[in-house]
Enzyme design. Structure first.
Site, PDB file in Angstrom:
ATOM      1  CG  ASP A 140     -12.265  -7.546  -3.008  1.00  0.00           C
ATOM      2  OD1 ASP A 140     -13.219  -6.773  -2.782  1.00  0.00           O
ATOM      3  OD2 ASP A 140     -12.253  -8.733  -2.645  1.00  0.00           O
ATOM      4  NE  ARG A 141      -7.498   0.440  -1.996  1.00  0.00           N
ATOM      5  CZ  ARG A 141      -6.314   1.016  -2.238  1.00  0.00           C
ATOM      6  NH1 ARG A 141      -5.826   1.038  -3.487  1.00  0.00           N
ATOM      7  NH2 ARG A 141      -5.613   1.549  -1.283  1.00  0.00           N
ATOM      8  CB  THR A 186       8.654   9.758 -11.075  1.00  0.00           C
ATOM      9  OG1 THR A 186       7.239   9.634 -11.195  1.00  0.00           O
ATOM     10  CG2 THR A 186       9.046   9.868  -9.616  1.00  0.00           C
ATOM     11  NE  ARG A 223      -2.748   3.592  -7.376  1.00  0.00           N
ATOM     12  CZ  ARG A 223      -1.629   4.237  -7.679  1.00  0.00           C
ATOM     13  NH1 ARG A 223      -1.609   5.184  -8.600  1.00  0.00           N
ATOM     14  NH2 ARG A 223      -0.506   3.925  -7.063  1.00  0.00           N
ATOM     15  CG  ASN A 268       0.252   7.320  -5.470  1.00  0.00           C
ATOM     16  OD1 ASN A 268       0.859   6.970  -6.465  1.00  0.00           O
ATOM     17  ND2 ASN A 268       0.582   6.945  -4.247  1.00  0.00           N
ATOM     18  CG  ASP A 277       4.478   3.787  -3.076  1.00  0.00           C
ATOM     19  OD1 ASP A 277       3.898   4.868  -3.284  1.00  0.00           O
ATOM     20  OD2 ASP A 277       3.955   2.693  -3.310  1.00  0.00           O
ATOM     21  CD  GLU A 281      12.280   7.609 -22.394  1.00  0.00           C
ATOM     22  OE1 GLU A 281      12.305   8.621 -23.112  1.00  0.00           O
ATOM     23  OE2 GLU A 281      13.231   6.813 -22.305  1.00  0.00           O
ATOM     24  N   GLY A 299       0.877  -1.159   0.000  1.00  0.00           N
ATOM     25  CA  GLY A 299       0.000   0.000   0.000  1.00  0.00           C
ATOM     26  C   GLY A 299       0.912   1.204   0.000  1.00  0.00           C
ATOM     27  CE1 TYR A 301      -1.589  -4.302  -3.628  1.00  0.00           C
ATOM     28  CE2 TYR A 301      -1.690  -4.485  -6.002  1.00  0.00           C
ATOM     29  CZ  TYR A 301      -0.958  -4.269  -4.854  1.00  0.00           C
ATOM     30  OH  TYR A 301       0.378  -4.024  -4.940  1.00  0.00           O
TER      31      TYR A 301
END
Lengths: 339, 339, 339, 339, 339, 339
Positions: free
Chosen positions: F105-106, F241, F169, F167, F281, F244, F33, F89
């Site tokens: 599946d959270r 960040t 999603r 992040n 992360d 490629e 996570g 997940y």
């Protein structure tokens, strides 16, 4: 029923982790065979598919049928044989400069003992639109070759479109016999699917390049081969797949189709190769899907190539792709993690 | 060379974790076959052993030879065959009330095509003391049966002691054929090894109990069977193994030998069963070891039984025990953790 | 901090599926060692625990510390050593008549080179209530034995209750040396934990029964042994664990404690044995928990025995049980599936 | 006997799936060590090979001998030691920018305690043609270094060709000691095998490039290094392997040999790297094979390079290639699936 | 269509090797759920079966359908839901004194959101003979309970025989709610299948024994429970399964049925337990098969019990037995290796 | 305490060997996570880290906490919830042209039910220097978003530096909601970490390139995006960040940071991708480490990029790198085997 296929499926045993067979202390167990692979890949795109074969009535025969059924393929017309054996093949996955290789243990399998009359083709083809088989089936035995003739004749009679993947297997027969047996079959075939190399080896069509030359491909010469094949056998369409093998783990993959006087190229895909066995069969399935559902040879070769590119990325003979995934590839999907 | 054995060894495929074959997604790969198992088990006790067979010159054939060699067995006299297949067998490990079972895929194997003259018996037996084969070898094919005769005659001529494990396999032939083929062989045999059940099925010797009756054993009636066999075929010795199957995972195991007018009982062992395939072969190996090294039938049956009890506790056909471990069992070892 | 333990933990390598070491193509990797096992098992019951040791500053040393920390054990006072090796042990899990066995590869390990002064005992014991070590620690080397003395003296000085598991390991030293080294240690020990067999071998206390006699146990004679030990060394309490080994996969397991002039028996449990290594350590942890939290030796021996019975049912050295699960066993839980 | 080698082999433990050691919950178990790897690889090409070493008489020592024997290597002259330990090493397989790495746990192994006189060199070399060892053997201990001298002297006296792979291991000794110990050995050596980097580090020969510079190679400068080494130590031949590491999973690999006043280059292979440990040893084996069987240094470097390229493609230290496969690579095989 | 079942199936995740969930580094992935298990087990005996449910249209939902189809179950009438989740459950396999246990993660699953009207019952039941569901389905949610009522009413209206397995799951609801919801359902049920314990907990029928008492069973009292249930709810038949749990790995297993004024006992089997989850469902399948095919309640309870005994011996929820194997068990098969 | 992070960690289930989820017969079990990944990666570099979350009090919740603790992360302030579920997940690892993908599946997980007031932020932040969270946390639920606000406010109040990884999603929320929720949060953030793509999607900053365009990167345009973000939200620093994706198995990876009016580029690494989940992360962790320990944004972006490059090479979400290894990469390490 949209598509009916006919041929052998085997238990496939693969040593994990790039081991050679001699090293193996375990085998991964999957199921595969050219014509079943086509039925599976097409089923996953949404077509109703049926697979015809002859299997031993033992746990391995049942395993083969179960795995076909798991993917949604209709196996209700498979012929069951008491006391016979299932074909088995061992696959070694390679790394440059060691090519992947296959050890067949399929001699004497139940389907090699099939004879004309075993399958009720009329019933099997009832309501179907397309029939597919490959050059492996007549290579299995004389009686399998005779049964292949029976199948092709019945399919044409029932009004199905017939596709045939040349699929030359030097470990099953030699080029001379492959030619002698298959040339007479071609009159029943509407769509021929092949590589340039197989076309050259079996039918003497195309350039005289050696196997080692196939690390790069020249699409133009391929188109000529397709046209020559079409002319010689009067096919409705000829599809040729184009693979470049700079490495074992990384190939490029494309295809073309010549049909209705036109030449259609698919894009060329860079593929990272998890397991390329069955990729040609996935191409056939995509081609059939595109032709049946879109009635368009250009789409057909695009679906075939994209589906086949995806097949390279999963272990086992079977395609695992959905229609949506194929269309994503056609539309140029990102390689970022989807989340 | 102390001991020479002759017979088939196969690639053995076992689904892990008590799975049925149909469920399997992987197989554990080991190698086994009655006469090779004897050679391996005897080698681990310190005897020099050689195994004779016919293997295909492909990765599976090489795997079989490699695994024999790994255990120290001499495979230099194996006959190699181009383009043939290796025998394969699938083993399902059971749990009460489901018995363990075996699916043979050994038809058409390289050794089934062996013919008299393939092996130079004179060279193979040069300097050897003991020859062992089993009822599986003549069951493989007519030509294998003829080659078995050739081997037995040559062994006797070379002055070896000959042991023969009856090893009836109903999946290879029926009782009538087993009797017809094997009765003539018995004149070349010095030591017969069998179960009461096999003796009854093949030679009609002993009580008429049904298979289900073998959950408990009556040692006395077994001794009578041994004596009757000895008398009928004039064997120097007859050994009978005694198994009780109250469960699949827990058996009792013992044996007796009748020789030189005497009856020798081994102790009865409680065995927890990891894999009982090959346990009978380990018995033969221990018996041969005891007879050859101690010249004592009582010791022979004790070594055979203890080694066999240990075989039940390891996966695969092959014994993994050392001589020291066998003697510990004979001397009544503790079941505490050794540390 | 409730409990501090001191000793070696190793990387444990176990072949799966009851294989012998020689057969293994893979090892399961866990971590274990008597005193760390106690710290883990006690931590899972809710006590704060700290483990003292010396580990190499390499991936294996870090793996050992990580796994301890995963279970909640404080490893902040472990001494780290550059360029040394981690102890390793190989465990073969048996099946009757083959006992489980252990191959140690722990010579020259980082902790075997520990010397007095390495660990700051005063800091380590600050605020702690209980110290536990076992007869394995002084067996590792002379300097480890000296450091054990240092630890015991420091623990008593800091006012901790000291427990000591006799844990005789014949593969590390012989009985004579075990006695010579450990007799002087006993004056620092409050609670001795042992089996009857170890007490007899090391201190010559108890009956003269041989190892093979331990398939059944006689609780009364065990109580006498406990009393004799208590008298001889003036222990506050002596606990003896009682194992019956009719099989490797099925044992009975119980224990007793003699303390405060009373004898307390735990119930006898039927245990199905997945992995019994570490079961004695789980007993120690439960005993310590019961004594510390309930201040009751009867509860202590009940917690110890129930926790230990549960340890037999999981792979690896470490207890996986929660306090709730232990209490369920004490209260007589069902063996039905909980759902 | 064609080839005799001398050195240590270890149990190799590898976490699967590119895991770091700290993460591992299982290890793959193989066996390897430079000189045994050479014996195995040469045996698979058809040479008779014998490996000399000292092993502990325990399951790990037996595992090492078994695996050597599995590959056909003669281990009958190995010295067995009671109560000692087997060398172990842990291998982490990397991915750019993380290099593969090795954690040795081989100190105090049985062979590190070998002393001159342990092995009957005269008997061991009887009838042999070639002796091979490497710079790892004298690095193990002083007594191992002395025994290496004894071996080299005995080999020359027995008229064998002697090859020596410099194989510098910075985790075993430093460059200064490596040079001090090995310079005197070179007078017994006919064929030196090395990388440019090792030659520079140990003997101060060649350019001053840093480790990071080796991502590309300059064959010409390598030839100069070979010539310089040859001149300095009067070798019959010097072979240098050339690796480019643009990635961990993809390297190029080639080699050259300077002998008889000539320079022979092998082709440069693109290799997909499954496991490169043992690739240098496979090179040595191919070089020895080519020299012994073809009496031709050009062929020798070609066999060495092709065999070594193939070694990269299989897991474990041992080559799995057959002579036929090596010759296929030399002749420019296809990367298509062989079927 | 012979049999239609309705309920949830989940992805089942099981740590291998008796690990606890917390320890697991891998899970075995199977699929199961009471009513699907019944459909699978019945299909393998030769009945045509269809399973009704609601699944998410994602890879996990497809996996569940695939695995059902692999076993030959018709899943064409499953309702597919976008953007919902699949039920998951984690199974820990125990060893005495640690019971096996289940961690449900099925809340909010697609079927828990099913509502009346989702399934076209009339179409689903067309041509069918038997309907089966269990007490798990109404426990999933209020709307699932309502849909269960709808199903039962429709089944009766369509003239099907209805069986209902009480299957109380304390982790899904409490006894009071189970009773309140299910008592009204019983009027639609022809055949009730239960254990004595569930009957007591849910309907307050039978003795007041505690859970721990079920280590031995008293068949007579069970018959009384069956008769009482039959009387109270006017069932055509009541079947009660009888399990004795002296250990986790070894149970005895039997059953009885009360119908048509008669009591039929099945034999009592000793079962070695690989995985008992799904054994009750296999019983239901055998009972349905015997009743439908033999029209005989005695045969029904015999088929149910034998099939269920066999289920204990394979991993996963699904029966793997064939009709022939069930009949072998009924006829008293041997536990010797079949070969 | 150096660094505190807040967010969800899940049980991660990954089919081995590039299998699709539908094919899987086993899952590898790891934990991950975003915010826990940061805490782990930073801890391995030597920082003291604490992770805040809400977990169910069941084996899965404990597994998550155990694995965090195994890596040295402080989990003592995690809130435990009875009867709730752990987020799960499923990760499919791809191969070109199939991207890796994630099935969450959270929903309904324990942390999705967190509410302001659950965590004592003042205590949690006591003595800490840095707080990190990401855009995943407010995406989990409305109450999680509110709690994120609470956390950010408390962190600023306690004087911590706050970093926030955008992040985005798309499987949790859409861009509009992501923007609406997060724009108000930005005032509490000192350091924003993002990709150009996320910045564009969420905040509408930067070029209008489509996802497919990201196969090559243009560092200059990225710097502009960073500057625009900094200006708009007044961040102390913005890090972007740059990845490629020419292939799935081979990427290039770099980053830049804009801070204090300067632009710092990290080198561009070629990475071979074992598992890229968690690489972002690891970048955050390295950035935080560099900033906290070296007080230098150039070093920060170098540490971040090198650590992140290393993360790509190991399976699982967690970094396995040590500080020494990171510095080796920064200093340009060789790709040769380290031995």
């Amino acid at each position: 029923m949209d598509v009916v296929t006919f041929g052998e499926a085997m238990v496939r045993l693969t040593p994990p982790g790039f081991q050679r067979l001699e090293q193996a202390r375990s085998f991964d167990v999957t199921v595969g065979g050219a014509e079943l692979n086509v039925a599976v890949a097409a089923r996953r795109l949404g077509l109703d598919t049926k697979w015809l074969s002859r299997l031993p009535d033992n746990p391995l025969g049942r395993m083969i049928a179960n795995r076909a059924r798991e993917q949604g393929v209709d196996v209700s017309a498979v012929a069951w044989a008491k006391g016979e054996r299932a074909g088995v093949y061992f696959a070694e996955l390679g790394a440059a400069p060691r090519a992947s290789t296959v050890l067949y243990d399929r001699a004497y399998s139940a389907i090699s003992h099939i004879t004309p009359g075993t399958i009720d083709w009329k019933a099997a083809f009832d309501g179907a639109r397309w029939f597919h088989t490959s050059g492996i089936t007549p290579a299995l035995s004389d009686s399998a070759a005779k049964t292949t003739v029976e199948a092709l004749v019945a399919a044409k009679k029932a009004g199905l479109t017939v596709s045939y993947d040349l699929n030359f297997r030097s470990k099953l027969w030699d080029a001379a016999r492959a030619r002698a047996v298959q040339e007479p079959l071609m009159e029943h075939v509407d769509v021929l699917i092949t590589t340039e190399e197989d076309a050259r080896v079996v039918f003497g069509v195309g350039s005289g390049r050696s196997a080692a030359d196939y690390s790069t491909v020249d699409a133009e010469s391929y188109a000529d081969v397709a046209r020559e094949l079409q002319k010689r056998f009067d096919f409705a369409a000829v599809a040729i797949t184009l693979r470049e093998n700079p490495r074992v783990w990384q190939n490029t993959w494309s295809a073309l189709v010549v049909a209705d006087g036109e030449l259609h190229h698919a894009p060329r895909y860079d593929v990272e190769v998890v397991d390329r066995i069955g990729a040609g069969d996935a191409f056939s399935a995509g081609l059939i899907f595109g032709r049946l559902e879109c009635r368009d040879w250009k789409k057909a070769v695009e679906y075939g190539t994209a589906l086949s590119a995806l097949k390279h990325t999963v272990p086992g003979d079977f395609s695992q792709a959905t229609l949506g995934e194929v269309e994503q590839v056609i539309n140029g999907s990102s390689l970022r993690v989807s989340r």
